[in-house]
Design a protein around this motif. Structure first.
Motif, PDB file in Angstrom:
ATOM      1  N   GLN A   1      19.575 -17.500   4.826  1.00 28.63           N
ATOM      2  CA  GLN A   1      20.898 -17.146   5.340  1.00 28.63           C
ATOM      3  C   GLN A   1      20.943 -17.204   6.858  1.00 28.63           C
ATOM      4  N   LYS A   2      19.898 -16.687   7.492  1.00 35.94           N
ATOM      5  CA  LYS A   2      19.861 -16.696   8.952  1.00 35.94           C
ATOM      6  C   LYS A   2      19.774 -18.119   9.488  1.00 35.94           C
ATOM      7  N   ALA A   3      18.968 -18.959   8.845  1.00 36.15           N
ATOM      8  CA  ALA A   3      18.826 -20.348   9.284  1.00 36.15           C
ATOM      9  C   ALA A   3      20.154 -21.089   9.178  1.00 36.15           C
ATOM     10  N   ILE A   4      20.850 -20.884   8.065  1.00 41.29           N
ATOM     11  CA  ILE A   4      22.139 -21.550   7.868  1.00 41.29           C
ATOM     12  C   ILE A   4      23.154 -21.082   8.905  1.00 41.29           C
ATOM     13  N   GLU A   5      23.169 -19.774   9.179  1.00 38.52           N
ATOM     14  CA  GLU A   5      24.091 -19.240  10.184  1.00 38.52           C
ATOM     15  C   GLU A   5      23.853 -19.840  11.562  1.00 38.52           C
ATOM     16  N   LEU A   6      22.614 -20.223  11.822  1.00 36.00           N
ATOM     17  CA  LEU A   6      22.256 -20.812  13.118  1.00 36.00           C
ATOM     18  C   LEU A   6      22.447 -22.321  13.148  1.00 36.00           C
ATOM     19  N   GLY A   7      22.914 -22.891  12.054  1.00 47.55           N
ATOM     20  CA  GLY A   7      23.198 -24.323  12.017  1.00 47.55           C
ATOM     21  C   GLY A   7      22.024 -25.216  11.666  1.00 47.55           C
ATOM     22  N   VAL A   8      20.981 -24.639  11.111  1.00 48.67           N
ATOM     23  CA  VAL A   8      19.830 -25.445  10.704  1.00 48.67           C
ATOM     24  C   VAL A   8      20.213 -26.309   9.503  1.00 48.67           C
ATOM     25  N   ARG A   9      19.889 -27.595   9.589  1.00 47.85           N
ATOM     26  CA  ARG A   9      20.168 -28.517   8.484  1.00 47.85           C
ATOM     27  C   ARG A   9      18.971 -28.519   7.540  1.00 47.85           C
ATOM     28  N   ILE A  10      19.196 -28.213   6.267  1.00 54.34           N
ATOM     29  CA  ILE A  10      18.110 -28.105   5.295  1.00 54.34           C
ATOM     30  C   ILE A  10      18.338 -29.086   4.153  1.00 54.34           C
ATOM     31  N   ASN A  11      17.351 -29.952   3.920  1.00 56.50           N
ATOM     32  CA  ASN A  11      17.413 -30.926   2.830  1.00 56.50           C
ATOM     33  C   ASN A  11      16.262 -30.694   1.863  1.00 56.50           C
ATOM     34  N   CYS A  12      16.587 -30.248   0.659  1.00 59.26           N
ATOM     35  CA  CYS A  12      15.560 -30.050  -0.364  1.00 59.26           C
ATOM     36  C   CYS A  12      15.546 -31.232  -1.333  1.00 59.26           C
ATOM     37  N   GLY A  13      14.538 -31.269  -2.197  1.00 60.31           N
ATOM     38  CA  GLY A  13      14.391 -32.403  -3.099  1.00 60.31           C
ATOM     39  C   GLY A  13      14.102 -33.684  -2.353  1.00 60.31           C
TER      40      GLY A  13
ATOM     41  N   ARG B   1       0.817  -1.215   0.000  1.00 58.07           N
ATOM     42  CA  ARG B   1       0.000   0.000   0.000  1.00 58.07           C
ATOM     43  C   ARG B   1       0.850   1.264   0.000  1.00 58.07           C
ATOM     44  N   ASN B   2       2.033   1.185   0.647  1.00 60.95           N
ATOM     45  CA  ASN B   2       2.891   2.364   0.734  1.00 60.95           C
ATOM     46  C   ASN B   2       3.766   2.554  -0.510  1.00 60.95           C
ATOM     47  N   GLY B   3       3.571   1.685  -1.509  1.00 61.44           N
ATOM     48  CA  GLY B   3       4.322   1.808  -2.748  1.00 61.44           C
ATOM     49  C   GLY B   3       5.571   0.951  -2.811  1.00 61.44           C
ATOM     50  N   GLU B   4       5.990   0.396  -1.671  1.00 62.41           N
ATOM     51  CA  GLU B   4       7.185  -0.449  -1.658  1.00 62.41           C
ATOM     52  C   GLU B   4       6.853  -1.822  -2.241  1.00 62.41           C
ATOM     53  N   TRP B   5       7.896  -2.466  -2.806  1.00 58.69           N
ATOM     54  CA  TRP B   5       7.705  -3.782  -3.413  1.00 58.69           C
ATOM     55  C   TRP B   5       8.056  -4.886  -2.430  1.00 58.69           C
ATOM     56  N   TRP B   6       7.181  -5.873  -2.341  1.00 55.76           N
ATOM     57  CA  TRP B   6       7.458  -7.084  -1.560  1.00 55.76           C
ATOM     58  C   TRP B   6       8.081  -8.095  -2.518  1.00 55.76           C
ATOM     59  N   ASN B   7       9.356  -8.399  -2.290  1.00 55.15           N
ATOM     60  CA  ASN B   7      10.097  -9.309  -3.153  1.00 55.15           C
ATOM     61  C   ASN B   7      10.318 -10.619  -2.404  1.00 55.15           C
ATOM     62  N   GLY B   8       9.541 -11.632  -2.761  1.00 57.13           N
ATOM     63  CA  GLY B   8       9.595 -12.900  -2.049  1.00 57.13           C
ATOM     64  C   GLY B   8      10.943 -13.577  -2.136  1.00 57.13           C
ATOM     65  N   ILE B   9      11.609 -13.444  -3.271  1.00 52.48           N
ATOM     66  CA  ILE B   9      12.924 -14.083  -3.423  1.00 52.48           C
ATOM     67  C   ILE B   9      13.914 -13.508  -2.417  1.00 52.48           C
ATOM     68  N   GLU B  10      13.904 -12.195  -2.249  1.00 50.69           N
ATOM     69  CA  GLU B  10      14.812 -11.569  -1.282  1.00 50.69           C
ATOM     70  C   GLU B  10      14.440 -11.952   0.147  1.00 50.69           C
ATOM     71  N   GLU B  11      13.137 -12.040   0.432  1.00 52.68           N
ATOM     72  CA  GLU B  11      12.696 -12.463   1.765  1.00 52.68           C
ATOM     73  C   GLU B  11      13.178 -13.889   2.047  1.00 52.68           C
ATOM     74  N   ALA B  12      13.079 -14.753   1.056  1.00 51.78           N
ATOM     75  CA  ALA B  12      13.521 -16.134   1.226  1.00 51.78           C
ATOM     76  C   ALA B  12      15.025 -16.215   1.447  1.00 51.78           C
ATOM     77  N   LYS B  13      15.769 -15.420   0.711  1.00 52.39           N
ATOM     78  CA  LYS B  13      17.231 -15.397   0.876  1.00 52.39           C
ATOM     79  C   LYS B  13      17.617 -15.004   2.302  1.00 52.39           C
ATOM     80  N   ALA B  14      16.934 -13.986   2.830  1.00 52.34           N
ATOM     81  CA  ALA B  14      17.249 -13.511   4.185  1.00 52.34           C
ATOM     82  C   ALA B  14      16.953 -14.587   5.223  1.00 52.34           C
ATOM     83  N   LEU B  15      15.808 -15.255   5.089  1.00 49.41           N
ATOM     84  CA  LEU B  15      15.464 -16.317   6.032  1.00 49.41           C
ATOM     85  C   LEU B  15      16.452 -17.478   5.929  1.00 49.41           C
TER      86      LEU B  15
END
Length: 405
Positions: free
Chosen positions: A64-76, A48-62
């Motif tokens: 990166q933080k998860a990896i820094e905290l040692g979360v093990r992520i298995n895709c596929g 509403r305020n004119g700013e863009w919500w970029n899901g790809i950037e939001e996902a990258k931030a989440l």
């Protein structure tokens, strides 16, 4: 062994993983898709305020933080079964069998198909598939297309396709039948559009929408809806036209469209063919809850939340010991809500382990969910608050029965 396994690496799952890891838990996240982020990966819209919500950037931030905290992520890694044992949970995946004392289901949602004659032709796809192909894989789905289904999801993705240089000829309704339900009824669709009129790019449309709030004005609005449609970002949006069939020899070549009455009935003799090379069907979303079903979790059908919902409380706990839920599996809402619910679920998991006392933090996170819901830009269903009230009522009734038995 992980303290918790989270199934789903979308906004809810990653947010929960971060909360758990920040509080000392060993966390593993699994997802069937090739990369983390879930539906965030395809999202791009203007706030509403004119700013863009970029899901790809939001996902990258989440991520990166998860990896820094040692979360093990298995895709596929698809999960095909989940079973409860005395010591915890056994998760059966395509690659291995995983044991864990706690499971968070953050499996998200799936698209509701709306069958139309010709929908098996190459070039016909769901609106979400077009979004993923365009925003994630950078594949152009066609040169000129039509969207069948007029709703907030289809409108948002139409704009994304347009920004990628893809032409959208128009948006029309699906034919009115048992499966299309309200999505094929002009008056129901018109009412749903009024609820998101604040997102319209034209000040004139926003003003006109505010004037349509009284019920009698809604009927007038549908009756006199322009035959040429109302243009949104230059795309004609029709609620008095419906697709009757998709035409083509070996691939999409056009869509037959017919004018319809205010009640959705076709008007004989008004058929026309719109030439296009691809078709997107926007049938809406429903909670992807099969794993909750096989786990033994009770369900309730809540129309306001988009379908059958696993029973849960505001803490994202289910009645099944060690089973938690968060995100669109609990009701169709935006990624922002899913992220906030993931934080709540994370605190609930931490609380159950006894590692830390986080009740006050969890309560603050619950209040944050409510605040975000009240201010979110995109809301997929009109009566979310009523749906949430219903599921909490079902929870209280369930607890009362359990206490008395």
């Amino acid at each position: 062994m992980s303290d918790v396994v989270i199934i789903g690496a979308g906004p809810a799952g990653l947010s929960a993983a971060i909360t758990c890891a920040e509080n000392g838990l060993k966390v593993r996240v699994i997802d069937e898709f090739i990369k983390p982020g879930g539906r965030l990966l395809g999202q791009l819209h203007q706030e509403r305020n004119g700013e863009w919500w970029n899901g790809i950037e939001e996902a990258k931030a989440l991520l990166q933080k998860a990896i820094e905290l040692g979360v093990r992520i298995n895709c596929g890694t698809p999960v095909h079964h989940l079973e409860k044992e005395n010591t915890g949970w056994v998760i059966h995946t395509s690659n291995e069998t995983i044991e864990t004392p706690r499971v968070l289901l953050a499996t998200g949602s799936a698209e509701q198909p709306t069958p139309i004659p010709g929908w098996t032709l190459p070039g016909v796809m769901s609106i979400g598939a077009a979004q993923v192909m365009t925003n994630v894989h950078r594949v152009k789905v066609g040169s000129k297309g039509i969207i069948i289904g007029v709703n907030i999801l289809g409108t948002a993705i139409a704009r994304e396709l347009q920004l990628a240089g893809i032409s959208i000829s128009s948006m029309v309704l699906p034919p009115l039948h048992t499966l299309s339900r309200d999505s094929g009824h002009p008056e129901k669709v018109f009412e749903s559009l009024l609820r998101v009129s604040h997102l319209a790019p034209s000040p004139l449309i926003r003003l006109g929408s505010r004037l349509m709030k009284p019920n009698w004005m809604k009927s007038v609005g549908v009756t006199f809806y322009p035959k040429t449609g109302v243009k949104v970002w230059g795309i004609p949006v029709h609620i008095r036209k419906a697709a009757t069939r998709i035409i083509g020899q070996g691939h999409v070549e056009g869509v037959e469209v017919v004018s319809i009455t205010a009640q959705g009935e076709p008007i004989e003799g008004t058929e026309t063919v719109i030439p296009v090379d691809f078709v997107c069907i926007a049938g809406g979303l429903y909670p992807l809850a099969e794993l909750a079903a096989v786990s033994g979790c009770p369900f309730h059908y809540v129309k306001e939340l988009g379908g059958h919902i696993p029973l849960h409380n505001e803490c994202m706990e289910t009645p099944v010991d060690g089973l938690f839920v968060a995100g669109n599996i609990t009701g169709i809402e935006s990624a922002k809500i899913a992220m906030k619910q993931g934080v709540v679920a994370g605190y609930s998991i931490v609380q159950q382990t006894g590692l830390k006392e986080v009740n006050s933090l969890r309560q603050s996170a619950i209040e944050d969910v409510h605040s975000t819901r009240n201010n979110v830009t995109i809301q997929f269903h009109p009566n979310i608050a009523e749906g949430r009230r219903k599921i909490q009522q079902y929870w209280q009734e369930f607890i009362q029965v359990e206490k008395s038995s």
